[in-house]
Structures are given as structure tokens and as C-alpha cells.
Scaffold this active site. Structure first.
Site, PDB file in Angstrom:
ATOM      1  N   LYS A  11      36.347  34.309  70.384  1.00  0.00           N
ATOM      2  CA  LYS A  11      37.223  34.813  69.198  1.00  0.00           C
ATOM      3  C   LYS A  11      38.553  35.600  69.666  1.00  0.00           C
ATOM      4  O   LYS A  11      38.541  36.097  70.769  1.00  0.00           O
ATOM      5  CB  LYS A  11      36.593  35.387  68.167  1.00  0.00           C
ATOM      6  CG  LYS A  11      35.516  34.480  67.465  1.00  0.00           C
ATOM      7  CD  LYS A  11      34.694  35.095  66.221  1.00  0.00           C
ATOM      8  CE  LYS A  11      33.873  34.278  65.633  1.00  0.00           C
ATOM      9  NZ  LYS A  11      33.233  34.835  64.439  1.00  0.00           N
ATOM     10  N   PHE A  59      35.316  37.454  52.298  1.00  0.00           N
ATOM     11  CA  PHE A  59      35.945  37.945  53.335  1.00  0.00           C
ATOM     12  C   PHE A  59      36.659  36.600  54.104  1.00  0.00           C
ATOM     13  O   PHE A  59      37.559  36.615  55.206  1.00  0.00           O
ATOM     14  CB  PHE A  59      35.151  38.291  54.507  1.00  0.00           C
ATOM     15  CG  PHE A  59      33.879  37.438  54.929  1.00  0.00           C
ATOM     16  CD1 PHE A  59      33.952  36.287  55.854  1.00  0.00           C
ATOM     17  CD2 PHE A  59      32.610  37.570  54.170  1.00  0.00           C
ATOM     18  CE1 PHE A  59      32.909  35.568  55.729  1.00  0.00           C
ATOM     19  CE2 PHE A  59      31.522  36.610  54.521  1.00  0.00           C
ATOM     20  CZ  PHE A  59      31.711  35.653  55.479  1.00  0.00           C
ATOM     21  N   ARG A 104      27.337  39.417  71.566  1.00  0.00           N
ATOM     22  CA  ARG A 104      27.956  40.586  70.452  1.00  0.00           C
ATOM     23  C   ARG A 104      27.602  41.751  70.576  1.00  0.00           C
ATOM     24  O   ARG A 104      28.313  42.736  70.373  1.00  0.00           O
ATOM     25  CB  ARG A 104      27.530  40.052  68.983  1.00  0.00           C
ATOM     26  CG  ARG A 104      28.169  38.654  68.832  1.00  0.00           C
ATOM     27  CD  ARG A 104      27.638  38.051  67.187  1.00  0.00           C
ATOM     28  NE  ARG A 104      28.540  37.163  66.917  1.00  0.00           N
ATOM     29  CZ  ARG A 104      28.340  36.224  65.938  1.00  0.00           C
ATOM     30  NH1 ARG A 104      27.018  36.319  65.283  1.00  0.00           N
ATOM     31  NH2 ARG A 104      28.973  35.298  65.394  1.00  0.00           N
ATOM     32  N   ASN A 114      33.809  39.686  65.837  1.00  0.00           N
ATOM     33  CA  ASN A 114      32.389  39.766  66.591  1.00  0.00           C
ATOM     34  C   ASN A 114      32.390  38.806  67.678  1.00  0.00           C
ATOM     35  O   ASN A 114      31.300  38.270  68.110  1.00  0.00           O
ATOM     36  CB  ASN A 114      31.332  39.506  65.446  1.00  0.00           C
ATOM     37  CG  ASN A 114      31.461  38.159  64.879  1.00  0.00           C
ATOM     38  OD1 ASN A 114      32.426  37.341  65.084  1.00  0.00           O
ATOM     39  ND2 ASN A 114      30.726  37.955  63.886  1.00  0.00           N
ATOM     40  N   HIS A 117      31.848  32.662  68.238  1.00  0.00           N
ATOM     41  CA  HIS A 117      31.214  31.780  67.391  1.00  0.00           C
ATOM     42  C   HIS A 117      30.303  30.925  67.966  1.00  0.00           C
ATOM     43  O   HIS A 117      30.186  30.744  69.163  1.00  0.00           O
ATOM     44  CB  HIS A 117      32.305  30.936  66.753  1.00  0.00           C
ATOM     45  CG  HIS A 117      31.795  29.608  65.913  1.00  0.00           C
ATOM     46  ND1 HIS A 117      31.528  30.070  64.496  1.00  0.00           N
ATOM     47  CD2 HIS A 117      31.415  28.621  66.250  1.00  0.00           C
ATOM     48  CE1 HIS A 117      30.875  28.765  64.072  1.00  0.00           C
ATOM     49  NE2 HIS A 117      30.872  27.853  65.039  1.00  0.00           N
TER      50      HIS A 117
END
Ligand code: GDP
Length: 139
Positions: A11, A59, A104, A114, A117
Site C-alpha cells: 500500500k 471508513f 503488518r 496497514n 492488502h
């Protein structure tokens, strides 16, 4: 192929923080083979489409903004029981609850940002891989 592939994204937070190399090393050391990989960036529209399943979650807007905020590394990975094995490697959504030795735990900074994915089912692994890769981009 179902059952042997999963889909991942490193990410924007992990890319910005310089963790691409370390995360790819953890993925390789865990026995995953790379079937496809690219450095790319999603537009807000694309991120919205990718995470459409979360549209009703509070979110969602934050997630779409974050996932389109910078480049990512997208990849299709192969290993026996890939989805579950990769979910174990990445750890819990919230890094505060992620086990030692997980990606993570090492690199995520918050529940939203985090680091990685990982697909949550064989079906989604195929859908998500198809979202980012054509047949000609897989080896
Ligand atoms: P995952 O399967 O472990 O990635 O978790 P989910 O499917 O529940 O959520 C998808 C993604 O949405 C997560 O990886 C986070 O990036 C983001 N997310 C989940 N919960 C929250 C939250 O409470 N706040 C924010 N800002 N993002 C969240």
C-alpha cells in the site's frame, strides 16, 4: 488455479516509507512465487471500484483517498493454500493486534494505513488479480 493464488498490494504508506524491498523479501522467504507484478497508482475512481464491497463502511472515503494517494506494488502470488497462507503472513488488519513476525506487525502504522492488502477468498483473489493484470502480464 483457485486455491493456489492470491493477490496483494504493497500500500501507499509502505511504499512511501521505503519498505517495498523488505516486504517482497518476507513474501519470497515465506515461499510465495510471483506470477505477476507491477508498480502502479490507482485513481480515486479505481480505488473506489476495487473496494466497492466496503462502500457502506464508515471508513470507505478514507480508504479510497489513502489507496489512491500514491503508488503501490500490485502482485499475484502463488503457493499452496495461498489465500490463507498469505493472510497469516500479513497479520491482523489492526497492527496493534498483528502477531510477531507478520508484515503488518513490522510495517503497518495504523488500522487504515496497514502496509499490505491480501485477498480474503479464492474468488476475490481471482477478481482482484483480474482488476490489475491482463493475461499477457502473467507468467
Ligand atoms: P483486511 O482484509 O485485513 O485488509 O481488512 P478489511 O477487509 O476489514 O478492510 C479493508 C481495508 O480497509 C483495511 O486493510 C484497511 O486499510 C481499511 N480499514 C479497515 N478498517 C478501517 C478503519 O477502521 N479505519 C480506516 N481508516 N480504515 C480501515
Amino acid at each position: 488455479m483457485a486455491g493456489r493464488v492470491t493477490f496483494t498490494m504493497i500500500k501507499p504508506d509502505a511504499v512511501r516509507n521505503g519498505h517495498i524491498g523488505n516486504i517482497l523479501k518476507m513474501i519470497g522467504d515465506a515461499g510465495f512465487k510471483i506470477r505477476a507484478m507491477k508498480y502502479t497508482r490507482m485513481t480515486a475512481d479505481q480505488a473506489g471500484q476495487f473496494y466497492e464491497v466496503h462502500k457502506e463502511r464508515p471508513f470507505y472515503g478514507e480508504l479510497v483517498d489513502f489507496m489512491s494517494s500514491g503508488p503501490i506494488v500490485a502482485a499475484i502470488l502463488e503457493k499452496d493454500n495461498a489465500v490463507e497462507a498469505f493472510r497469516t503472513l500479513i497479520g491482523a488488519t489492526n497492527p496493534a493486534q498483528a502477531a510477531e513476525g507478520t508484515i503488518r506487525k513490522a510495517y503497518a502504522t495504523s488500522i487504515g494505513e496497514n502496509a499490505v492488502h491480501g485477498s480474503d477468498s479464492d474468488e476475490n483473489a481471482l477478481i482482484e488479480g483480474d482488476f490489475h493484470f491482463s493475461r499477457l502480464e502473467r507468467f
